[in-house]
Design an enzyme around this catalytic site. Sequence first.
Site, PDB file in Angstrom:
ATOM      1  N   SER A  48      -1.595 -13.374   0.413  1.00  0.00           N
ATOM      2  CA  SER A  48      -1.882 -12.900   1.938  1.00  0.00           C
ATOM      3  C   SER A  48      -1.819 -13.758   2.851  1.00  0.00           C
ATOM      4  O   SER A  48      -1.995 -13.418   4.164  1.00  0.00           O
ATOM      5  CB  SER A  48      -3.576 -12.332   1.976  1.00  0.00           C
ATOM      6  OG  SER A  48      -4.358 -13.163   1.322  1.00  0.00           O
ATOM      7  N   ASP A 351     -11.737 -13.916   8.841  1.00  0.00           N
ATOM      8  CA  ASP A 351     -12.777 -12.770   7.928  1.00  0.00           C
ATOM      9  C   ASP A 351     -13.367 -13.431   6.715  1.00  0.00           C
ATOM     10  O   ASP A 351     -13.843 -12.570   5.809  1.00  0.00           O
ATOM     11  CB  ASP A 351     -11.538 -11.644   7.446  1.00  0.00           C
ATOM     12  CG  ASP A 351     -10.543 -12.172   6.409  1.00  0.00           C
ATOM     13  OD1 ASP A 351     -10.642 -13.227   6.182  1.00  0.00           O
ATOM     14  OD2 ASP A 351      -9.780 -11.312   6.223  1.00  0.00           O
ATOM     15  N   HIS A 354      -9.384 -15.519   5.109  1.00  0.00           N
ATOM     16  CA  HIS A 354      -8.180 -15.762   5.736  1.00  0.00           C
ATOM     17  C   HIS A 354      -8.601 -16.341   7.049  1.00  0.00           C
ATOM     18  O   HIS A 354      -9.526 -16.375   7.602  1.00  0.00           O
ATOM     19  CB  HIS A 354      -7.294 -14.596   6.000  1.00  0.00           C
ATOM     20  CG  HIS A 354      -7.061 -13.756   4.724  1.00  0.00           C
ATOM     21  ND1 HIS A 354      -7.918 -12.670   4.630  1.00  0.00           N
ATOM     22  CD2 HIS A 354      -6.397 -13.864   3.608  1.00  0.00           C
ATOM     23  CE1 HIS A 354      -7.449 -11.996   3.433  1.00  0.00           C
ATOM     24  NE2 HIS A 354      -6.508 -12.852   2.767  1.00  0.00           N
TER      25      HIS A 354
END
Length: 379
Positions: A48, A351, A354
Amino acid sequence: MGVKGTSIGAVFFVIASALLLLSPSPSADASPLLSACRFDQVYQLGDSISDTGNLIRESPLGAALPFARNPYGQTFSHHKATGRCSDGLLMIDYFAQALGLPLLNPIKDTKANFEHGANFAVAGATALSSAVLAHHHVTNPVTNSSLDIQLQWMKDHFHKFCHNDCERKLQNALFMVGEIGGNDYNYAFLQYLDEARDTLKILELVPLVVAKIKHAVEKVISFGARTIVVPGNFPMGCLPIYLTKFGLESEVDEFDENHCIWLLNSFATFHNDHLKKAIAELQEKYPYVTIVYGDYYAAYEQLFNLGETEGFELQKACCGVGGLYNFNETRMCGFPGVKACRDPERYVSWDGIHLTQEAYRMIVDWLQADLFWKLRCHH
Ligand SMILES: *[C@@H]1O[C@H](CO)[C@@H](O)[C@H](O)[C@H]1NC(C)=O
Ligand SMILES: *[C@@H]1O[C@H](CO)[C@@H](O)[C@H](O)[C@H]1NC(C)=O
């Protein structure tokens, strides 16, 4: 990779640019220092940290995934959620900009243009396969597209893209093998440290993960790669998800000077040290390939130095609800009713897991100067 016809003036310019990078201004685009390397393509494997839209295309959940919806992507014009796990751009986007190339399209976007490279990274991906992780009692709840699967996609892609001429066509391509492996540890820490704080068990994963990354580097060399960056892990003990999970009952002496969890940062360093050793072995075995370590850990730590002067929020997540770190796993960013802060450009963490676009931009500003010398683009 070298640049022909270097003059003293050019070298001076480069040094001056590198010095300018030490004090990046928050609103500027990434400085194009790396464009001197003259890469014409970029290929990315990873998770991610780098996924620009593969998971939301491959997952049966698709548009129902949080990364496919606002507030993810809210910093883009028209607040476009692209599948990037951030409010806006990622490091790979800033690398592409710095190289003077278009943003990297996700390989699962079948209609996209891959003339200047492709992104194989999948949010949630691990280095080890789900089967190997299961053997160690670790479950990947997000995706089975681990490193081996991404390499298979890459092989299939090159079969179409360059046929029998890959070595020539890829000679000026940059390969990013990672960051990958962070999730193998994330899932392990977050899943079975619930029962016992058994870090030793998780340490056993490190040689396996590093061997897998080493194997991936050899694979991309066999495809034709000649310039490879292998990034390490971030200081994971600084992330709100870990600070919330393990930091709340911790003693003061479990934190380091940046208020990160000391044990977890030592763990990340342990992985990174193993990875550096593997890179040295690979460099010896493949002298005709440039293989360098991407120091994401050190780049992240720069944010702590800048943070004080720039009024950065270093611990709390921008998007989240409650607690000391604005993170609660029962109501995460992307869940109904969970709001983002108004000024993500003042936050490191987007968040809780990340980073924000602004943090990624600053990290790349630091990294590209570091990589510029390591890749010997100034020859
Ligand atoms: C991964 O593969 C296993 C075995 O085929 C399957 O049961 C599981 O649902 C898959 N996981 C994901 C997230 O797709
Ligand atoms: C997360 O939210 C739940 C439900 O509101 C609450 O019970 C819990 O204490 C919260 N956890 C933290 C770490 O704030």
